[in-house]
Design a protein around this motif. Structure first.
Motif, mmCIF file in Angstrom:
data_model
loop_
_atom_site.group_PDB
_atom_site.id
_atom_site.type_symbol
_atom_site.label_atom_id
_atom_site.label_comp_id
_atom_site.label_asym_id
_atom_site.label_seq_id
_atom_site.Cartn_x
_atom_site.Cartn_y
_atom_site.Cartn_z
ATOM 1 N N ARG A 10 0.829 -1.211 0.000
ATOM 2 C CA ARG A 10 0.000 0.000 0.000
ATOM 3 C C ARG A 10 0.861 1.258 0.000
ATOM 4 O O ARG A 10 1.826 1.348 0.724
ATOM 5 C CB ARG A 10 -0.880 0.018 1.264
ATOM 6 C CG ARG A 10 -1.688 1.309 1.426
ATOM 7 C CD ARG A 10 -1.800 1.728 2.876
ATOM 8 N NE ARG A 10 -0.496 2.008 3.460
ATOM 9 C CZ ARG A 10 0.144 3.173 3.365
ATOM 10 N NH1 ARG A 10 -0.388 4.185 2.726
ATOM 11 N NH2 ARG A 10 1.336 3.342 3.927
ATOM 12 N N ARG A 11 0.500 2.204 -0.815
ATOM 13 C CA ARG A 11 1.101 3.548 -0.729
ATOM 14 C C ARG A 11 -0.028 4.559 -0.713
ATOM 15 O O ARG A 11 -1.116 4.301 -1.228
ATOM 16 C CB ARG A 11 2.003 3.866 -1.940
ATOM 17 C CG ARG A 11 3.212 2.970 -2.103
ATOM 18 C CD ARG A 11 4.418 3.411 -1.266
ATOM 19 N NE ARG A 11 4.227 3.378 0.163
ATOM 20 C CZ ARG A 11 4.315 2.270 0.946
ATOM 21 N NH1 ARG A 11 4.566 1.107 0.447
ATOM 22 N NH2 ARG A 11 4.138 2.360 2.242
ATOM 23 N N SER A 12 0.220 5.705 -0.145
ATOM 24 C CA SER A 12 -0.784 6.767 -0.202
ATOM 25 C C SER A 12 -0.967 7.205 -1.645
ATOM 26 O O SER A 12 0.014 7.452 -2.350
ATOM 27 C CB SER A 12 -0.339 7.967 0.635
ATOM 28 O OG SER A 12 -0.402 7.628 1.995
ATOM 29 N N SER A 65 -3.295 20.519 2.381
ATOM 30 C CA SER A 65 -1.956 19.978 2.176
ATOM 31 C C SER A 65 -2.003 18.634 1.478
ATOM 32 O O SER A 65 -2.389 17.626 2.057
ATOM 33 C CB SER A 65 -1.270 19.843 3.543
ATOM 34 O OG SER A 65 -0.169 18.984 3.448
ATOM 35 N N TRP A 66 -1.648 18.641 0.193
ATOM 36 C CA TRP A 66 -1.498 17.398 -0.551
ATOM 37 C C TRP A 66 -0.014 17.180 -0.776
ATOM 38 O O TRP A 66 0.619 17.932 -1.511
ATOM 39 C CB TRP A 66 -2.178 17.486 -1.914
ATOM 40 C CG TRP A 66 -3.675 17.405 -1.909
ATOM 41 C CD1 TRP A 66 -4.552 18.433 -2.128
ATOM 42 C CD2 TRP A 66 -4.497 16.239 -1.720
ATOM 43 N NE1 TRP A 66 -5.838 17.980 -2.075
ATOM 44 C CE2 TRP A 66 -5.836 16.634 -1.831
ATOM 45 C CE3 TRP A 66 -4.217 14.891 -1.452
ATOM 46 C CZ2 TRP A 66 -6.905 15.743 -1.692
ATOM 47 C CZ3 TRP A 66 -5.277 14.013 -1.323
ATOM 48 C CH2 TRP A 66 -6.601 14.438 -1.448
ATOM 49 N N PHE A 67 0.565 16.165 -0.135
ATOM 50 C CA PHE A 67 1.971 15.812 -0.352
ATOM 51 C C PHE A 67 2.885 17.020 -0.147
ATOM 52 O O PHE A 67 3.813 17.259 -0.897
ATOM 53 C CB PHE A 67 2.143 15.263 -1.770
ATOM 54 C CG PHE A 67 3.380 14.401 -1.950
ATOM 55 C CD1 PHE A 67 3.532 13.221 -1.253
ATOM 56 C CD2 PHE A 67 4.382 14.773 -2.828
ATOM 57 C CE1 PHE A 67 4.652 12.423 -1.426
ATOM 58 C CE2 PHE A 67 5.515 13.979 -3.014
ATOM 59 C CZ PHE A 67 5.646 12.800 -2.311
ATOM 60 N N CYS A 128 -5.673 8.005 0.762
ATOM 61 C CA CYS A 128 -4.691 8.875 1.415
ATOM 62 C C CYS A 128 -5.318 9.438 2.682
ATOM 63 O O CYS A 128 -6.402 10.040 2.640
ATOM 64 C CB CYS A 128 -4.275 10.021 0.486
ATOM 65 S SG CYS A 128 -2.940 11.030 1.177
ATOM 66 N N ALA A 129 -4.649 9.210 3.813
ATOM 67 C CA ALA A 129 -5.085 9.811 5.083
ATOM 68 C C ALA A 129 -4.720 11.292 5.043
ATOM 69 O O ALA A 129 -3.645 11.646 4.552
ATOM 70 C CB ALA A 129 -4.376 9.132 6.252
ATOM 71 N N ILE A 130 -5.596 12.121 5.555
ATOM 72 C CA ILE A 130 -5.340 13.563 5.518
ATOM 73 C C ILE A 130 -5.709 14.207 6.859
ATOM 74 O O ILE A 130 -6.847 14.084 7.320
ATOM 75 C CB ILE A 130 -6.188 14.237 4.411
ATOM 76 C CG1 ILE A 130 -5.851 13.646 3.050
ATOM 77 C CG2 ILE A 130 -5.966 15.749 4.392
ATOM 78 C CD1 ILE A 130 -6.883 13.963 2.002
ATOM 79 N N THR A 131 -4.723 14.873 7.442
ATOM 80 C CA THR A 131 -5.043 15.744 8.581
ATOM 81 C C THR A 131 -4.825 17.214 8.204
ATOM 82 O O THR A 131 -5.216 18.106 8.943
ATOM 83 C CB THR A 131 -4.178 15.421 9.820
ATOM 84 O OG1 THR A 131 -2.808 15.421 9.427
ATOM 85 C CG2 THR A 131 -4.553 14.078 10.421
ATOM 86 N N GLY A 132 -4.197 17.435 7.046
ATOM 87 C CA GLY A 132 -3.940 18.814 6.608
ATOM 88 C C GLY A 132 -5.161 19.392 5.912
ATOM 89 O O GLY A 132 -5.125 19.687 4.716
ATOM 90 N N ARG A 174 10.055 13.177 1.200
ATOM 91 C CA ARG A 174 9.414 12.649 -0.003
ATOM 92 C C ARG A 174 9.612 13.643 -1.137
ATOM 93 O O ARG A 174 9.754 14.829 -0.899
ATOM 94 C CB ARG A 174 7.913 12.485 0.240
ATOM 95 C CG ARG A 174 7.573 11.624 1.428
ATOM 96 C CD ARG A 174 6.214 11.979 1.979
ATOM 97 N NE ARG A 174 6.120 13.353 2.398
ATOM 98 C CZ ARG A 174 4.982 14.005 2.627
ATOM 99 N NH1 ARG A 174 3.841 13.410 2.475
ATOM 100 N NH2 ARG A 174 4.980 15.249 3.014
ATOM 101 N N LYS A 186 11.654 5.238 3.094
ATOM 102 C CA LYS A 186 11.274 4.606 4.362
ATOM 103 C C LYS A 186 12.524 4.151 5.097
ATOM 104 O O LYS A 186 13.449 3.589 4.480
ATOM 105 C CB LYS A 186 10.380 3.389 4.104
ATOM 106 C CG LYS A 186 9.028 3.712 3.485
ATOM 107 C CD LYS A 186 8.022 4.197 4.510
ATOM 108 C CE LYS A 186 6.645 4.366 3.891
ATOM 109 N NZ LYS A 186 5.655 4.904 4.818
#
Ligand code: FMN
Length: 199
Positions: A10-12, A65-67, A128-132, A174, A186
């Protein structure tokens, strides 16, 4: 795919195909979240599945905030944006009543979110998990009552990018290369794993 493969491959994903996500898959994801571990079984988390096309532009705009730095100023075209979101809410009234503490409530959110991510992955979705994001904008878009905290957004859709993992040597930053591929350094297992006591 078995769980180990699903979890490690899995990757975002932040760029998606222009293909709708069946509601049934999203519901299955939330059902897996419902059955996730929960501190003292307090079950403070509720979920909003957002799959209405009309809400997608406002949902996308609520994300700040995306990446990190590599989000194009104008964002990417609507056809490549997430097709659905699952928003995790903490019921603050229940949290006060059933009191397991802030940290435990946030752990609950995280453990349940990984269930969502893995079930989505198994169904061929990327996430994709997002807190931004802007909690105020999100609250407005979804008309979330005051008693809930908007804790986490998960963006979902069929993947249209293939980020690559690499071994972090000097840096864990990244980056996106000139072909538009995201690279995710990683830390190596030997650098993060300790067995038994520290010497
Ligand atoms: C708690 C949490 C918050 C995150 N918030 C964001 C975010 O706001 N925007 C974003 O683009 N990615 C976000 N991510 C995704 C991370 O950037 C991503 O997991 C990390 O770069 C590692 O990449 P990987 O998921 O492909 O292994 C978040 C991930 C976690 C766990």
């Amino acid at each position: 795919m078995d769980i180990y493969q699903t979890a490690t491959q899995r990757r975002s994903i932040r760029e998606f195909k222009d293909k709708a996500v069946p509601y049934e898959i999203l519901e299955k994801c939330v059902n897996a979240a419902r059955l996730a571990p929960s501190a003292a079984n307090r079950q403070l988390i509720e979920y909003v599945i957002v799959d209405d096309e009309k809400l997608m532009p406002s949902m996308f705009d609520a994300v700040a905030s995306w990446f990190g730095v590599s989000r194009p100023k104008e964002g990417w075209p609507p056809g490549r944006r997430p097709k659905a979101y699952i928003v995790s809410l903490i019921d603050l009234e229940a949290e006060a009543e059933r009191g397991v503490g802030r940290t435990n409530a946030l752990f609950d959110v995280g453990m349940a979110a990984e269930n969502i991510v893995l079930v989505a992955e198994e169904a061929g979705l990327g996430s994709c998990a997002i807190t931004g994001f802007s909690p105020n904008r999100l609250r407005q878009v979804l008309n979330v009552p005051a008693k809930y905290e908007t804790a986490l957004m998960l963006a979902l859709g069929y993947p249209d990018e293939s980020p690559v993992v690499e071994v972090a040597t000097d840096s864990i930053e990244r980056y996106m290369d000139d072909k538009g591929v995201r690279h995710i350094p990683k830390r190596e297992l030997k650098d993060i794993l300790h067995r038994n006591r520290f010497p």
